[in-house]
Design a protein around this motif. Structure first.
Motif, PDB file in Angstrom:
ATOM      1  N   ASP A  44     -10.327   4.293  17.343  1.00 17.32           N
ATOM      2  CA  ASP A  44      -9.985   3.629  16.086  1.00 17.32           C
ATOM      3  C   ASP A  44     -10.258   4.543  14.898  1.00 17.32           C
ATOM      4  OD1 ASP A  44      -9.051   0.848  15.381  1.00 17.32           O
ATOM      5  OD2 ASP A  44     -10.721   1.022  13.980  1.00 17.32           O
ATOM      6  N   MET A  45     -11.371   5.259  14.948  1.00 16.61           N
ATOM      7  CA  MET A  45     -11.699   6.195  13.874  1.00 16.61           C
ATOM      8  C   MET A  45     -10.716   7.367  13.830  1.00 16.61           C
ATOM      9  SD  MET A  45     -14.284   5.089  12.098  1.00 16.61           S
ATOM     10  CE  MET A  45     -14.960   6.542  11.290  1.00 16.61           C
ATOM     11  N   MET A  46     -10.302   7.859  14.999  1.00 12.48           N
ATOM     12  CA  MET A  46      -9.300   8.937  15.026  1.00 12.48           C
ATOM     13  C   MET A  46      -7.972   8.455  14.461  1.00 12.48           C
ATOM     14  SD  MET A  46      -9.639  11.402  18.342  1.00 12.48           S
ATOM     15  CE  MET A  46      -9.372  10.144  19.589  1.00 12.48           C
ATOM     16  N   ASN A  47      -7.624   7.213  14.747  1.00 13.21           N
ATOM     17  CA  ASN A  47      -6.393   6.657  14.182  1.00 13.21           C
ATOM     18  C   ASN A  47      -6.429   6.701  12.661  1.00 13.21           C
ATOM     19  OD1 ASN A  47      -5.153   6.076  16.634  1.00 13.21           O
ATOM     20  ND2 ASN A  47      -5.907   3.964  16.703  1.00 13.21           N
ATOM     21  N   GLU A  48      -7.562   6.288  12.086  1.00 11.74           N
ATOM     22  CA  GLU A  48      -7.661   6.227  10.634  1.00 11.74           C
ATOM     23  C   GLU A  48      -7.825   7.610  10.002  1.00 11.74           C
ATOM     24  OE1 GLU A  48     -10.333   4.264   7.028  1.00 11.74           O
ATOM     25  OE2 GLU A  48     -11.015   4.067   9.102  1.00 11.74           O
ATOM     26  N   LYS A  49      -8.715   8.417  10.563  1.00 13.80           N
ATOM     27  CA  LYS A  49      -9.110   9.664   9.910  1.00 13.80           C
ATOM     28  C   LYS A  49      -8.255  10.868  10.297  1.00 13.80           C
ATOM     29  CE  LYS A  49     -12.759   7.618   8.088  1.00 13.80           C
ATOM     30  NZ  LYS A  49     -12.834   7.333   6.641  1.00 13.80           N
ATOM     31  N   ALA A  50      -7.590  10.800  11.448  1.00 19.24           N
ATOM     32  CA  ALA A  50      -6.864  11.977  11.911  1.00 19.24           C
ATOM     33  C   ALA A  50      -5.451  11.676  12.388  1.00 19.24           C
ATOM     34  CB  ALA A  50      -7.661  12.659  13.043  1.00 19.24           C
ATOM     35  N   GLY A  51      -4.938  10.478  12.093  1.00 17.22           N
ATOM     36  CA  GLY A  51      -3.559  10.143  12.445  1.00 17.22           C
ATOM     37  C   GLY A  51      -3.271  10.166  13.933  1.00 17.22           C
ATOM     38  N   PHE A  52      -4.248   9.760  14.747  1.00 20.31           N
ATOM     39  CA  PHE A  52      -4.066   9.787  16.207  1.00 20.31           C
ATOM     40  C   PHE A  52      -2.974   8.819  16.652  1.00 20.31           C
ATOM     41  CE2 PHE A  52      -5.867   8.873  20.596  1.00 20.31           C
ATOM     42  CZ  PHE A  52      -5.521  10.107  21.127  1.00 20.31           C
ATOM     43  N   ASN A  53      -2.828   7.705  15.923  1.00 18.56           N
ATOM     44  CA  ASN A  53      -1.705   6.780  16.097  1.00 18.56           C
ATOM     45  C   ASN A  53      -1.558   6.315  17.547  1.00 18.56           C
ATOM     46  OD1 ASN A  53       0.454   5.305  14.928  1.00 18.56           O
ATOM     47  ND2 ASN A  53       1.919   6.736  15.839  1.00 18.56           N
ATOM     48  N   SER A 265      -7.998  23.199  25.334  1.00 19.92           N
ATOM     49  CA  SER A 265      -6.769  22.588  24.817  1.00 19.92           C
ATOM     50  C   SER A 265      -6.958  21.135  24.402  1.00 19.92           C
ATOM     51  CB  SER A 265      -5.662  22.672  25.868  1.00 19.92           C
ATOM     52  OG  SER A 265      -6.055  21.999  27.067  1.00 19.92           O
ATOM     53  N   LEU A 266      -7.974  20.459  24.948  1.00 18.55           N
ATOM     54  CA  LEU A 266      -8.202  19.061  24.597  1.00 18.55           C
ATOM     55  C   LEU A 266      -8.600  18.899  23.136  1.00 18.55           C
ATOM     56  CD1 LEU A 266     -10.056  17.419  27.645  1.00 18.55           C
ATOM     57  CD2 LEU A 266      -7.653  17.248  26.984  1.00 18.55           C
ATOM     58  N   LYS A 267      -9.164  19.944  22.540  1.00 14.47           N
ATOM     59  CA  LYS A 267      -9.600  19.846  21.146  1.00 14.47           C
ATOM     60  C   LYS A 267      -8.411  19.619  20.209  1.00 14.47           C
ATOM     61  CE  LYS A 267     -13.754  22.657  21.769  1.00 14.47           C
ATOM     62  NZ  LYS A 267     -14.483  23.898  21.399  1.00 14.47           N
ATOM     63  N   ALA A 268      -7.265  20.181  20.585  1.00  9.78           N
ATOM     64  CA  ALA A 268      -6.065  19.967  19.775  1.00  9.78           C
ATOM     65  C   ALA A 268      -5.458  18.593  20.045  1.00  9.78           C
ATOM     66  CB  ALA A 268      -5.038  21.061  20.065  1.00  9.78           C
ATOM     67  N   GLU A 269      -5.539  18.151  21.286  1.00  6.85           N
ATOM     68  CA  GLU A 269      -4.986  16.847  21.663  1.00  6.85           C
ATOM     69  C   GLU A 269      -5.787  15.690  21.091  1.00  6.85           C
ATOM     70  OE1 GLU A 269      -3.443  15.446  25.354  1.00  6.85           O
ATOM     71  OE2 GLU A 269      -3.615  17.423  26.245  1.00  6.85           O
ATOM     72  N   LEU A 270      -7.106  15.831  21.150  1.00  6.91           N
ATOM     73  CA  LEU A 270      -7.992  14.747  20.750  1.00  6.91           C
ATOM     74  C   LEU A 270      -8.740  15.170  19.481  1.00  6.91           C
ATOM     75  CD1 LEU A 270      -9.338  13.963  24.323  1.00  6.91           C
ATOM     76  CD2 LEU A 270      -7.951  12.409  22.936  1.00  6.91           C
ATOM     77  N   PRO A 271      -8.279  14.750  18.317  1.00 11.98           N
ATOM     78  CA  PRO A 271      -8.816  15.260  17.048  1.00 11.98           C
ATOM     79  C   PRO A 271     -10.140  14.612  16.638  1.00 11.98           C
ATOM     80  CG  PRO A 271      -7.073  13.698  16.599  1.00 11.98           C
ATOM     81  CD  PRO A 271      -7.124  13.842  18.110  1.00 11.98           C
ATOM     82  N   PHE A 272     -11.126  14.611  17.547  1.00 16.67           N
ATOM     83  CA  PHE A 272     -12.429  14.055  17.211  1.00 16.67           C
ATOM     84  C   PHE A 272     -13.060  14.813  16.042  1.00 16.67           C
ATOM     85  CE2 PHE A 272     -12.243  13.012  21.869  1.00 16.67           C
ATOM     86  CZ  PHE A 272     -12.236  11.631  21.738  1.00 16.67           C
ATOM     87  N   ALA A 273     -12.977  16.152  16.108  1.00 15.60           N
ATOM     88  CA  ALA A 273     -13.611  16.973  15.067  1.00 15.60           C
ATOM     89  C   ALA A 273     -12.972  16.710  13.709  1.00 15.60           C
ATOM     90  CB  ALA A 273     -13.511  18.453  15.434  1.00 15.60           C
ATOM     91  N   GLU A 274     -11.646  16.617  13.688  1.00 11.45           N
ATOM     92  CA  GLU A 274     -10.941  16.359  12.430  1.00 11.45           C
ATOM     93  C   GLU A 274     -11.360  15.027  11.821  1.00 11.45           C
ATOM     94  OE1 GLU A 274      -6.338  15.708  10.913  1.00 11.45           O
ATOM     95  OE2 GLU A 274      -6.697  16.725  12.828  1.00 11.45           O
ATOM     96  N   ALA A 275     -11.691  14.069  12.704  1.00 13.60           N
ATOM     97  CA  ALA A 275     -12.113  12.747  12.227  1.00 13.60           C
ATOM     98  C   ALA A 275     -13.601  12.699  11.917  1.00 13.60           C
ATOM     99  CB  ALA A 275     -11.762  11.685  13.268  1.00 13.60           C
ATOM    100  N   GLY A 276     -14.299  13.815  12.126  1.00 18.27           N
ATOM    101  CA  GLY A 276     -15.727  13.880  11.816  1.00 18.27           C
ATOM    102  C   GLY A 276     -16.595  13.081  12.761  1.00 18.27           C
ATOM    103  N   LEU A 277     -16.189  12.999  14.023  1.00 16.45           N
ATOM    104  CA  LEU A 277     -16.894  12.163  14.997  1.00 16.45           C
ATOM    105  C   LEU A 277     -17.866  12.978  15.855  1.00 16.45           C
ATOM    106  CD1 LEU A 277     -13.829  10.022  16.101  1.00 16.45           C
ATOM    107  CD2 LEU A 277     -15.747   9.265  14.691  1.00 16.45           C
ATOM    108  N   PRO A 278     -18.953  12.362  16.305  1.00 20.82           N
ATOM    109  CA  PRO A 278     -19.942  13.048  17.143  1.00 20.82           C
ATOM    110  C   PRO A 278     -19.494  13.135  18.594  1.00 20.82           C
ATOM    111  CG  PRO A 278     -20.640  10.792  16.787  1.00 20.82           C
ATOM    112  CD  PRO A 278     -19.366  10.976  15.995  1.00 20.82           C
ATOM    113  N   VAL A 279     -18.396  13.843  18.805  1.00 21.01           N
ATOM    114  CA  VAL A 279     -17.837  14.030  20.144  1.00 21.01           C
ATOM    115  C   VAL A 279     -17.685  15.529  20.378  1.00 21.01           C
ATOM    116  CG1 VAL A 279     -15.945  13.503  21.722  1.00 21.01           C
ATOM    117  CG2 VAL A 279     -16.592  11.841  19.957  1.00 21.01           C
TER     118      VAL A 279
END
Length: 499
Positions: A44-53, A265-279
């Motif tokens: 949910d946070m990635m959806n809001e903060k990083a456009g994970f959609n 490659s998962l770092k580009a797929e899953l934008p946890f860092a862009e969303a500022g998440l502790p992942v």
């Protein structure tokens, strides 16, 4: 009062983040409190903060929860629920509220089996998350390819992945990233082993096995967040305050940390860092698991039994006692951290967060609840630090050695019943020791031993520890001495003596 759904929020003029329409890109086996407060929160946070959609399809793996079907409740609320993350952070009390909107629907694998399988034909689907408990990742040879559904989760997953292979097996990039959150070692690797066993048992074609290996990523992960679930005693007041009825309120501690073992490659797929998440996505999750088990869990196990004998009942209350806190801190900073492989500063930062977590004013974490199965817990959580410290410094760690004596003193029961082994605190309160029956019978058979004899019996019990702990220089003698001190002066004074 109106039920929580999108229309209710619209009528209320809700102006927080909501994602109503998005492709279903995640399938999640497990609809319980933990995954909804952990994995779904991060999505949910990635959806809001990083456009994970991305929307998540939840799969309820059991037939029902008592008298009701949780999937029905989730669908009635259109996947929406209110999450409260509460605790201490940076010395401040935190109570964060968020409406989670990443869930699209929930399917019951028993009544909606074909609908679950049909998700495999969705070209947008890319991720599978799961938490089917420690017992969930097991290979059951009784499961057949024609079962609808089979009993075990890995068998269900194998069927699902085979359906995906049949639909998209000739296309690259249509495999899954599988995020296993079960609390077992190498959870992703163990899940993959089970899937491959079913592929072999069911004589599925070699091309499918090759697709499993080349187009799918089975990630082992480490999850870390205490989730307290539905706040039954507070729910009515919370609903009144919010102005809507939410039967899926979830609560957890504000701290959260997720380590995912997978390719870069998962770092580009899953934008946890862009969303500022502790992942953290890494090629090796084990040092982080070692840190969690030895610091967080090890601090619990090494501290709580002595603290309980000293008269405490709740973890939070222990954090207001200088002697107990200093004992815990000395254990962590001087005896555990020096044995770990991660950088010292990383471990100290984690330890500081642990202290804040133990102070959480929203969680009444009972010491007796933590004491369950302390024999296996001490072996898994504390013994490696004992061995590592002795190997590195060639002497005994004072607090860890004392924690072993506290463990023995706690297990000094006098009456064995079907409920467990009954013992008494120095103040006369009775408590029940819960552990494997063989452990309880062992302690009952030694209930009349002297401190010295009991220390010897426990230290040399290789069934408990996988080795003879009396072989550690001076360990048995020191444990016996501390045990005598506990019986004479009490656990609290022995804690003081360690400082």
């Amino acid at each position: 009062m109106k039920k929580l759904n999108y229309q209710t929020l619209e009528e209320m003029g809700y102006d927080g983040y909501l994602l109503k329409d998005a492709p279903e890109r995640v399938l999640q086996f497990g609809e319980g409190n933990f995954l909804r407060a952990f994995v779904d929160y991060f999505i949910d946070m990635m959806n809001e903060k990083a456009g994970f959609n991305s929307k998540v399809v939840l799969v309820q793996p059991i037939a029902n929860h008592g008298s009701f079907n949780l999937a029905d409740v989730i669908n009635e609320q259109e996947g929406l629920y209110t999450l409260y993350l509460r605790g201490f952070e940076n010395g401040q009390k935190v109570n964060d509220k968020r409406i989670i909107s990443c869930v699209s629907r929930c399917l019951n694998v028993h009544s909606d089996y074909e609908a679950v399988m049909e998700c495999a034909s969705n070209p947008d689907l890319r991720y599978i998350a799961c938490n089917t408990t420690e017992a969930g990742i097991t290979y059951d040879p009784e499961c057949q390819f024609t079962d609808a559904p089979p009993a075990s989760y890995p068998a269900k997953l194998t069927q699902f992945m085979y359906r995906r292979f049949q639909k998209f097996g000739k296309e690259t990039g249509k495999g899954f990233v599988i995020l296993s959150c079960e609390l077992i070692d190498d959870n992703g690797k163990e899940l993959k082993k089970c899937v491959l066993k079913y592929a072999k048992q069911w004589e599925l074609e070699d091309a499918f096995v090759n697709w499993l290996e080349t187009e799918n990523i089975f990630c082992s992960t480490l999850v870390d967040r205490i989730v307290t679930g539905f706040p039954r005693s507070e729910a009515a007041a919370i609903n009144e305050e919010n102005g809507y009825e939410d039967n899926l309120i979830d609560t957890g501690e504000v701290f959260g940390f997720w380590v995912i073992e997978g390719p870069e490659s998962l770092k580009a797929e899953l934008p946890f860092a862009e969303a500022g998440l502790p992942v953290l996505i890494t090629d090796n999750h084990k040092p982080y698991k070692q840190r969690k088990v030895r610091i967080l869990n090890g601090a619990h196990t090494s501290m709580v039994l002595g603290a309980y004998l000293a008269g405490q009942n709740i973890v939070r209350d222990c954090m207001h006692d200088d002697t107990i806190v200093n004992f815990m801190n000395k254990t962590i900073y001087e005896e555990i951290i020096p044995t770990l492989s991660l950088p010292e500063e990383d471990c100290k930062d984690f330890a500081a967060a642990v202290t804040e977590r133990f102070k959480n004013p929203f969680i009444d974490h009972a010491l007796l609840a933590i004491s369950l199965n302390s024999t296996s817990k001490w072996r898994a959580r504390v013994m490696p630090s004992l061995e590592g410290y002795v190997e590195k410094f060639h002497k005994l760690p004072k607090c860890i050695t004392a924690s072993f004596a506290f463990y023995i003193a706690f297990y000094r029961g006098t009456e064995l019943t079907d409920a467990g082994l009954t013992a008494k605190r120095p103040n006369g309160d009775s408590y029940t020791i819960s552990d494997d029956r063989s452990v309880l019978e062992f302690y009952y058979s030694h209930k009349d031993d002297s401190a010295k004899d009991l220390a010897h019996a426990v230290c040399t019990n290789t069934d408990f520890w996988g080795r003879d702990l009396s072989e550690l220089p001076d360990f048995e003698a020191e444990v016996a001495s501390i045990l005598e001190g506990i019986e004479k002066n009490g656990a609290y004074e022995e804690m003081k003596a360690c400082l």
